[in-house]
Design a protein around this motif. Structure first.
Motif, PDB file in Angstrom:
ATOM      1  N   GLY A   1      -0.067  13.835  -7.419  1.00  0.00           N
ATOM      2  CA  GLY A   1      -0.484  15.094  -6.789  1.00  0.00           C
ATOM      3  C   GLY A   1       0.574  16.172  -6.935  1.00  0.00           C
ATOM      4  O   GLY A   1       0.258  17.342  -7.166  1.00  0.00           O
ATOM      5  N   ASN A   2       1.840  15.788  -6.809  1.00  0.00           N
ATOM      6  CA  ASN A   2       2.923  16.762  -6.969  1.00  0.00           C
ATOM      7  C   ASN A   2       3.000  17.283  -8.392  1.00  0.00           C
ATOM      8  O   ASN A   2       3.263  18.471  -8.608  1.00  0.00           O
ATOM      9  CB  ASN A   2       4.257  16.157  -6.543  1.00  0.00           C
ATOM     10  N   ILE A   3       2.800  16.417  -9.360  1.00  0.00           N
ATOM     11  CA  ILE A   3       2.803  16.855 -10.764  1.00  0.00           C
ATOM     12  C   ILE A   3       1.692  17.867 -11.001  1.00  0.00           C
ATOM     13  O   ILE A   3       1.909  18.923 -11.622  1.00  0.00           O
ATOM     14  CB  ILE A   3       2.687  15.649 -11.714  1.00  0.00           C
ATOM     15  N   ILE A   4       0.522  17.586 -10.474  1.00  0.00           N
ATOM     16  CA  ILE A   4      -0.599  18.522 -10.610  1.00  0.00           C
ATOM     17  C   ILE A   4      -0.281  19.835  -9.909  1.00  0.00           C
ATOM     18  O   ILE A   4      -0.549  20.928 -10.433  1.00  0.00           O
ATOM     19  CB  ILE A   4      -1.897  17.887 -10.070  1.00  0.00           C
TER      20      ILE A   4
ATOM     21  N   MET B   1       0.815  -1.195   0.000  1.00  0.00           N
ATOM     22  CA  MET B   1       0.000   0.000   0.000  1.00  0.00           C
ATOM     23  C   MET B   1       0.863   1.264   0.000  1.00  0.00           C
ATOM     24  O   MET B   1       0.462   2.284  -0.510  1.00  0.00           O
ATOM     25  CB  MET B   1      -0.948  -0.015   1.204  1.00  0.00           C
ATOM     26  N   THR B   2       2.053   1.182   0.554  1.00  0.00           N
ATOM     27  CA  THR B   2       2.938   2.341   0.573  1.00  0.00           C
ATOM     28  C   THR B   2       3.258   2.795  -0.845  1.00  0.00           C
ATOM     29  O   THR B   2       3.288   3.982  -1.128  1.00  0.00           O
ATOM     30  CB  THR B   2       4.237   2.022   1.332  1.00  0.00           C
ATOM     31  N   SER B   3       3.498   1.858  -1.735  1.00  0.00           N
ATOM     32  CA  SER B   3       3.826   2.246  -3.103  1.00  0.00           C
ATOM     33  C   SER B   3       2.652   2.946  -3.785  1.00  0.00           C
ATOM     34  O   SER B   3       2.861   3.869  -4.567  1.00  0.00           O
ATOM     35  CB  SER B   3       4.274   1.033  -3.913  1.00  0.00           C
ATOM     36  N   LEU B   4       1.420   2.529  -3.462  1.00  0.00           N
ATOM     37  CA  LEU B   4       0.249   3.189  -4.028  1.00  0.00           C
ATOM     38  C   LEU B   4       0.145   4.619  -3.508  1.00  0.00           C
ATOM     39  O   LEU B   4      -0.093   5.553  -4.288  1.00  0.00           O
ATOM     40  CB  LEU B   4      -1.031   2.414  -3.708  1.00  0.00           C
ATOM     41  N   SER B   5       0.351   4.825  -2.205  1.00  0.00           N
ATOM     42  CA  SER B   5       0.264   6.182  -1.659  1.00  0.00           C
ATOM     43  C   SER B   5       1.390   7.059  -2.216  1.00  0.00           C
ATOM     44  O   SER B   5       1.191   8.251  -2.459  1.00  0.00           O
ATOM     45  CB  SER B   5       0.287   6.162  -0.135  1.00  0.00           C
ATOM     46  N   PHE B   6       2.569   6.493  -2.416  1.00  0.00           N
ATOM     47  CA  PHE B   6       3.665   7.252  -3.004  1.00  0.00           C
ATOM     48  C   PHE B   6       3.325   7.642  -4.444  1.00  0.00           C
ATOM     49  O   PHE B   6       3.550   8.785  -4.854  1.00  0.00           O
ATOM     50  CB  PHE B   6       4.967   6.449  -2.960  1.00  0.00           C
ATOM     51  N   PHE B   7       2.756   6.711  -5.212  1.00  0.00           N
ATOM     52  CA  PHE B   7       2.363   6.990  -6.599  1.00  0.00           C
ATOM     53  C   PHE B   7       1.320   8.101  -6.648  1.00  0.00           C
ATOM     54  O   PHE B   7       1.434   9.036  -7.443  1.00  0.00           O
ATOM     55  CB  PHE B   7       1.829   5.717  -7.264  1.00  0.00           C
ATOM     56  N   VAL B   8       0.323   8.025  -5.776  1.00  0.00           N
ATOM     57  CA  VAL B   8      -0.713   9.062  -5.729  1.00  0.00           C
ATOM     58  C   VAL B   8      -0.082  10.403  -5.326  1.00  0.00           C
ATOM     59  O   VAL B   8      -0.434  11.450  -5.868  1.00  0.00           O
ATOM     60  CB  VAL B   8      -1.849   8.661  -4.758  1.00  0.00           C
ATOM     61  N   GLY B   9       0.884  10.369  -4.401  1.00  0.00           N
ATOM     62  CA  GLY B   9       1.587  11.581  -4.003  1.00  0.00           C
ATOM     63  C   GLY B   9       2.362  12.200  -5.146  1.00  0.00           C
ATOM     64  O   GLY B   9       2.378  13.425  -5.311  1.00  0.00           O
TER      65      GLY B   9
ATOM     66  N   PHE C   1       8.605  13.898   2.486  1.00  0.00           N
ATOM     67  CA  PHE C   1       9.503  14.336   1.421  1.00  0.00           C
ATOM     68  C   PHE C   1       8.733  14.979   0.264  1.00  0.00           C
ATOM     69  O   PHE C   1       9.133  16.027  -0.251  1.00  0.00           O
ATOM     70  CB  PHE C   1      10.320  13.142   0.926  1.00  0.00           C
ATOM     71  N   LEU C   2       7.618  14.374  -0.125  1.00  0.00           N
ATOM     72  CA  LEU C   2       6.855  14.909  -1.256  1.00  0.00           C
ATOM     73  C   LEU C   2       6.265  16.284  -0.933  1.00  0.00           C
ATOM     74  O   LEU C   2       6.245  17.171  -1.795  1.00  0.00           O
ATOM     75  CB  LEU C   2       5.747  13.939  -1.660  1.00  0.00           C
ATOM     76  N   VAL C   3       5.812  16.473   0.288  1.00  0.00           N
ATOM     77  CA  VAL C   3       5.264  17.774   0.696  1.00  0.00           C
ATOM     78  C   VAL C   3       6.356  18.844   0.628  1.00  0.00           C
ATOM     79  O   VAL C   3       6.139  19.940   0.117  1.00  0.00           O
ATOM     80  CB  VAL C   3       4.670  17.691   2.125  1.00  0.00           C
TER      81      VAL C   3
END
Length: 151
Positions: free
Chosen positions: A12-15, A1-9, A65-67
């Motif tokens: 979101g960052n691209i947007i 599930m971590t990889s899915l949340s990272f992918f969604v993040g 990190f993504l934030v």
């Protein structure tokens, strides 16, 4: 599930990057015409403050990190926008923009960093800063519930 949340993040960052770049055409027009015309600086100053606070939050909160990265990018882009605004604004608008910038992006941001670093510590620091960031978002962009009531 971590990889899915990272992918969604990442998506979101691209947007978010695209949203930060959306006023680029406006600033191209300002540079081309060498005038800010009737544009206001407040949205860019407030977005700079918002991005700076979220960057700070992302840096102090483990695993954010993504934030930190996307809002760090936002800080750079918004600084460019505010700088261009200051360069091409009339003297009166330049003074007004400089005062608002100093008050919000230097004063308020500096106070927030100082208070969270000197007064609160640990998990409470992260919670206080998260509350501050969320509150600023509500003030700047309005509550989603208020938007639903208006429609």
């Amino acid at each position: 599930m971590t990889s899915l949340s990272f992918f969604v993040g990442v998506v979101g960052n691209i947007i978010s990057v695209l949203l930060f770049l959306s006023p680029a055409e406006t600033f191209w027009r300002i540079v081309k015409n060498r005038s800010t015309e009737e544009f206001e600086s407040l949205p860019y100053i407030c977005t700079l403050l918002n991005s700076a606070l979220w960057t700070y939050y992302g840096v102090i909160k483990p695993g954010s990190f993504l934030v930190a990265t996307v809002n760090g990018f936002g800080v750079v882009v918004e600084m460019i926008y505010v700088t261009l605004f200051l360069i091409f604004a009339s003297p009166t608008r330049r003074a007004k923009t400089g005062m608002i910038f100093g008050l919000l992006d230097v004063g308020f941001l500096g106070a927030a960093v100082l208070v969270t670093q000197l007064v609160v510590e640990g998990e409470m620091r992260i919670n206080v800063l998260g509350f501050l960031c969320a509150g600023l978002n509500i003030v700047m962009y309005g509550s989603p519930l208020a938007a639903m009531v208006r429609t």
